[in-house]
Design a protein around this motif. Structure first.
Motif, mmCIF file in Angstrom:
data_model
loop_
_atom_site.group_PDB
_atom_site.id
_atom_site.type_symbol
_atom_site.label_atom_id
_atom_site.label_comp_id
_atom_site.label_asym_id
_atom_site.label_seq_id
_atom_site.Cartn_x
_atom_site.Cartn_y
_atom_site.Cartn_z
ATOM 1 N N HIS A 161 0.863 -1.184 -0.150
ATOM 2 C CA HIS A 161 0.049 0.004 0.015
ATOM 3 C C HIS A 161 0.546 1.236 0.082
ATOM 4 O O HIS A 161 0.529 2.191 -0.564
ATOM 5 N N ARG A 162 2.021 1.090 0.687
ATOM 6 C CA ARG A 162 2.883 2.511 0.868
ATOM 7 C C ARG A 162 3.553 2.665 -0.359
ATOM 8 O O ARG A 162 3.603 3.796 -0.863
ATOM 9 N N ASN A 163 4.026 1.675 -1.106
ATOM 10 C CA ASN A 163 4.671 1.837 -2.310
ATOM 11 C C ASN A 163 3.934 2.334 -3.351
ATOM 12 O O ASN A 163 3.939 3.013 -4.540
ATOM 13 N N MET A 164 2.472 1.572 -3.499
ATOM 14 C CA MET A 164 1.508 1.923 -4.521
ATOM 15 C C MET A 164 1.222 3.389 -4.310
ATOM 16 O O MET A 164 1.129 4.259 -5.258
ATOM 17 N N ALA A 165 1.023 3.913 -3.039
ATOM 18 C CA ALA A 165 0.786 5.233 -3.063
ATOM 19 C C ALA A 165 1.897 6.096 -3.424
ATOM 20 O O ALA A 165 1.572 7.265 -3.856
ATOM 21 N N GLY A 166 3.072 5.808 -3.174
ATOM 22 C CA GLY A 166 4.279 6.523 -3.480
ATOM 23 C C GLY A 166 4.344 6.768 -4.907
ATOM 24 O O GLY A 166 4.928 7.409 -5.473
ATOM 25 N N MET A 167 3.913 5.612 -5.630
ATOM 26 C CA MET A 167 3.919 5.555 -7.177
ATOM 27 C C MET A 167 2.638 6.292 -7.686
ATOM 28 O O MET A 167 2.411 6.241 -9.079
ATOM 29 N N LYS A 168 1.951 7.022 -6.928
ATOM 30 C CA LYS A 168 0.691 7.577 -7.558
ATOM 31 C C LYS A 168 0.747 8.356 -8.498
ATOM 32 O O LYS A 168 0.177 8.332 -9.632
ATOM 33 N N TYR A 169 1.577 9.391 -8.731
ATOM 34 C CA TYR A 169 1.771 10.453 -9.779
ATOM 35 C C TYR A 169 2.464 9.830 -10.828
ATOM 36 O O TYR A 169 2.048 10.147 -12.120
ATOM 37 N N VAL A 170 3.318 8.843 -10.590
ATOM 38 C CA VAL A 170 3.816 8.246 -11.825
ATOM 39 C C VAL A 170 2.754 7.213 -12.385
ATOM 40 O O VAL A 170 2.598 7.162 -13.706
ATOM 41 N N GLY A 171 1.975 6.546 -11.794
ATOM 42 C CA GLY A 171 0.809 5.765 -12.315
ATOM 43 C C GLY A 171 -0.287 6.692 -12.921
ATOM 44 O O GLY A 171 -0.812 6.027 -14.085
ATOM 45 N N ILE A 172 -0.629 7.854 -12.409
ATOM 46 C CA ILE A 172 -1.477 8.657 -13.009
ATOM 47 C C ILE A 172 -1.004 8.964 -14.374
ATOM 48 O O ILE A 172 -1.894 9.218 -15.390
ATOM 49 N N VAL A 173 0.305 9.164 -14.668
ATOM 50 C CA VAL A 173 0.773 9.593 -15.925
ATOM 51 C C VAL A 173 0.800 8.333 -16.850
ATOM 52 O O VAL A 173 0.441 8.596 -17.714
ATOM 53 N N ILE A 216 -7.877 2.551 -16.810
ATOM 54 C CA ILE A 216 -8.810 3.202 -15.994
ATOM 55 C C ILE A 216 -8.826 2.257 -14.461
ATOM 56 O O ILE A 216 -9.146 3.115 -13.442
ATOM 57 N N ALA A 217 -8.676 1.190 -14.318
ATOM 58 C CA ALA A 217 -8.689 0.483 -13.300
ATOM 59 C C ALA A 217 -7.512 0.996 -12.390
ATOM 60 O O ALA A 217 -7.608 1.342 -11.093
ATOM 61 N N LEU A 218 -6.247 1.180 -13.032
ATOM 62 C CA LEU A 218 -5.152 1.736 -12.194
ATOM 63 C C LEU A 218 -5.495 2.958 -11.806
ATOM 64 O O LEU A 218 -5.229 3.651 -10.556
ATOM 65 N N LEU A 219 -5.913 3.828 -12.619
ATOM 66 C CA LEU A 219 -6.325 5.455 -12.336
ATOM 67 C C LEU A 219 -7.108 5.519 -11.317
ATOM 68 O O LEU A 219 -6.903 6.415 -10.425
ATOM 69 N N THR A 220 -8.398 4.915 -11.422
ATOM 70 C CA THR A 220 -9.314 4.661 -10.481
ATOM 71 C C THR A 220 -8.644 4.378 -8.885
ATOM 72 O O THR A 220 -8.945 4.996 -7.935
ATOM 73 N N SER A 221 -7.868 3.181 -8.826
ATOM 74 C CA SER A 221 -7.416 2.951 -7.619
ATOM 75 C C SER A 221 -6.498 3.779 -7.179
ATOM 76 O O SER A 221 -6.167 3.976 -5.928
ATOM 77 N N LEU A 222 -5.689 4.488 -7.752
ATOM 78 C CA LEU A 222 -4.521 5.457 -7.392
ATOM 79 C C LEU A 222 -5.438 6.635 -6.845
ATOM 80 O O LEU A 222 -4.803 7.286 -5.843
ATOM 81 N N LEU A 223 -6.403 7.087 -7.547
ATOM 82 C CA LEU A 223 -7.171 8.248 -7.051
ATOM 83 C C LEU A 223 -8.068 8.257 -5.870
ATOM 84 O O LEU A 223 -8.179 9.097 -5.079
ATOM 85 N N PHE A 224 -8.433 6.880 -5.772
ATOM 86 C CA PHE A 224 -9.592 6.713 -4.632
ATOM 87 C C PHE A 224 -9.222 5.627 -3.594
ATOM 88 O O PHE A 224 -10.107 5.604 -2.576
ATOM 89 N N TYR A 225 -8.367 4.998 -3.697
ATOM 90 C CA TYR A 225 -7.990 3.729 -2.827
ATOM 91 C C TYR A 225 -6.564 4.012 -2.111
ATOM 92 O O TYR A 225 -6.414 4.016 -1.056
ATOM 93 N N PHE A 226 -5.466 4.064 -2.990
ATOM 94 C CA PHE A 226 -4.244 3.909 -2.368
ATOM 95 C C PHE A 226 -3.766 5.305 -2.070
ATOM 96 O O PHE A 226 -3.241 6.270 -2.778
ATOM 97 N N ASN A 227 -4.324 5.747 -0.735
ATOM 98 C CA ASN A 227 -4.152 7.329 -0.411
ATOM 99 C C ASN A 227 -3.568 7.071 1.325
ATOM 100 O O ASN A 227 -3.422 5.987 1.631
#
Length: 263
Positions: A161-173, A216-227
């Motif tokens: 969870h920590r590393n996914m949230a850390g990769m948030k902006y990379v994943g959004i791009v 879409i699944a990755l973007l949604t999870s990064l925006l609304f779950y991995f926080n």
């Protein structure tokens, strides 16, 4: 696939699940069209990607995910006022009920031989009390390092969870690139001249569908779950599992009896 074979060869489950998988997930919207669309047409491209993976590209992704995750963790620790293992032991924190907290404090004294500060001492010198709590957490992690049960799984869950949230902006791009590319490859977006054809969504092609869905699944999870809230929740669950291990540790007297005599 070569990627999966390389991952399977990694024996450390924490390295694989908590570090490498977050890196691969964020790269997936870009890897999918390369492998699905261009891979069959250009075998050399697939070979180059496989070679890069074998030369350490996957480990590099894992290192990036860990680095960004640790950076986010340091920021969160400053905002929270300490690690969950430290916060849970404070008298002023309400995550643990008073009975359970006192039981853990008694176990820390008997199993780790560490004198815990009283409520009055914590109020008088909170920084000194936190130093003791931090030391307790480190000592307990050292003693439970070989624990492969639920505690280890919670540790992996926290790292993921920590590393996914850390990769948030990379994943959004990367997910935005994946969405854009899938729309272009499905001819929904045209640029010469610029046109938008939503009707082409009815038959976009398999590669475009997979890339779009994953993005879409990755973007949604990064925006609304991995926080930050998810990291805090998982972190406190790990802290609770860590303190539960106290009951299984040998007492100080038992350790003394089991140690060999020195003449």
């Amino acid at each position: 696939m070569a990627f999966l074979k390389i991952i399977d060869q990694m024996r450390d489950p924490y390295e694989r699940k908590a570090r490498i998988i977050p890196g691969l997930l964020t790269a997936l919207p870009i890897l999918l069209p390369i492998l699905c669309i261009y891979g069959p047409k250009h075998p050399i491209l697939t070979s180059v990607i496989t070679l890069l993976a074998g030369c350490g590209a996957i480990f590099a992704l894992g290192s990036v995910a860990r680095g960004l995750g640790k950076s986010l963790e340091e920021k969160l620790i400053r905002e929270w006022g300490g690690m969950p293992t430290t916060i849970c032991l404070r008298y002023r924190d309400q995550f643990l009920d008073s009975f359970t907290k006192q039981r853990y404090r008694d176990l820390i004294k008997s199993k780790l031989e560490i004198s815990m500060p009283t409520a009055e001492e914590e109020v008088a010198n909170p920084s000194q009390a936190d130093d003791i709590y931090i030391g307790v957490g480190r000592k307990l992690r050292e003693l439970t390092r070989d624990n492969k049960s639920l505690l280890f799984k919670e540790n992996i869950n926290y790292g993921f969870h920590r590393n996914m949230a850390g990769m948030k902006y990379v994943g959004i791009v990367t997910s935005s690139i994946g969405i854009f590319y899938s729309l272009v490859s499905a001819n929904v977006l045209l640029f010469d001249p610029f046109e938008f054809h939503p009707s082409h969504l009815l038959n976009p092609g398999l590669a475009a569908i997979i890339t779009f869905a994953v993005s879409i699944a990755l973007l949604t999870s990064l925006l609304f779950y991995f926080n930050e809230a998810a990291i805090r929740r998982v972190g406190f669950v790990y802290a609770e599992r860590l303190f539960e291990c106290l009951a299984k540790l040998p007492t100080a007297r038992k350790k003394l009896k089991e140690s060999p005599l020195v003449n």
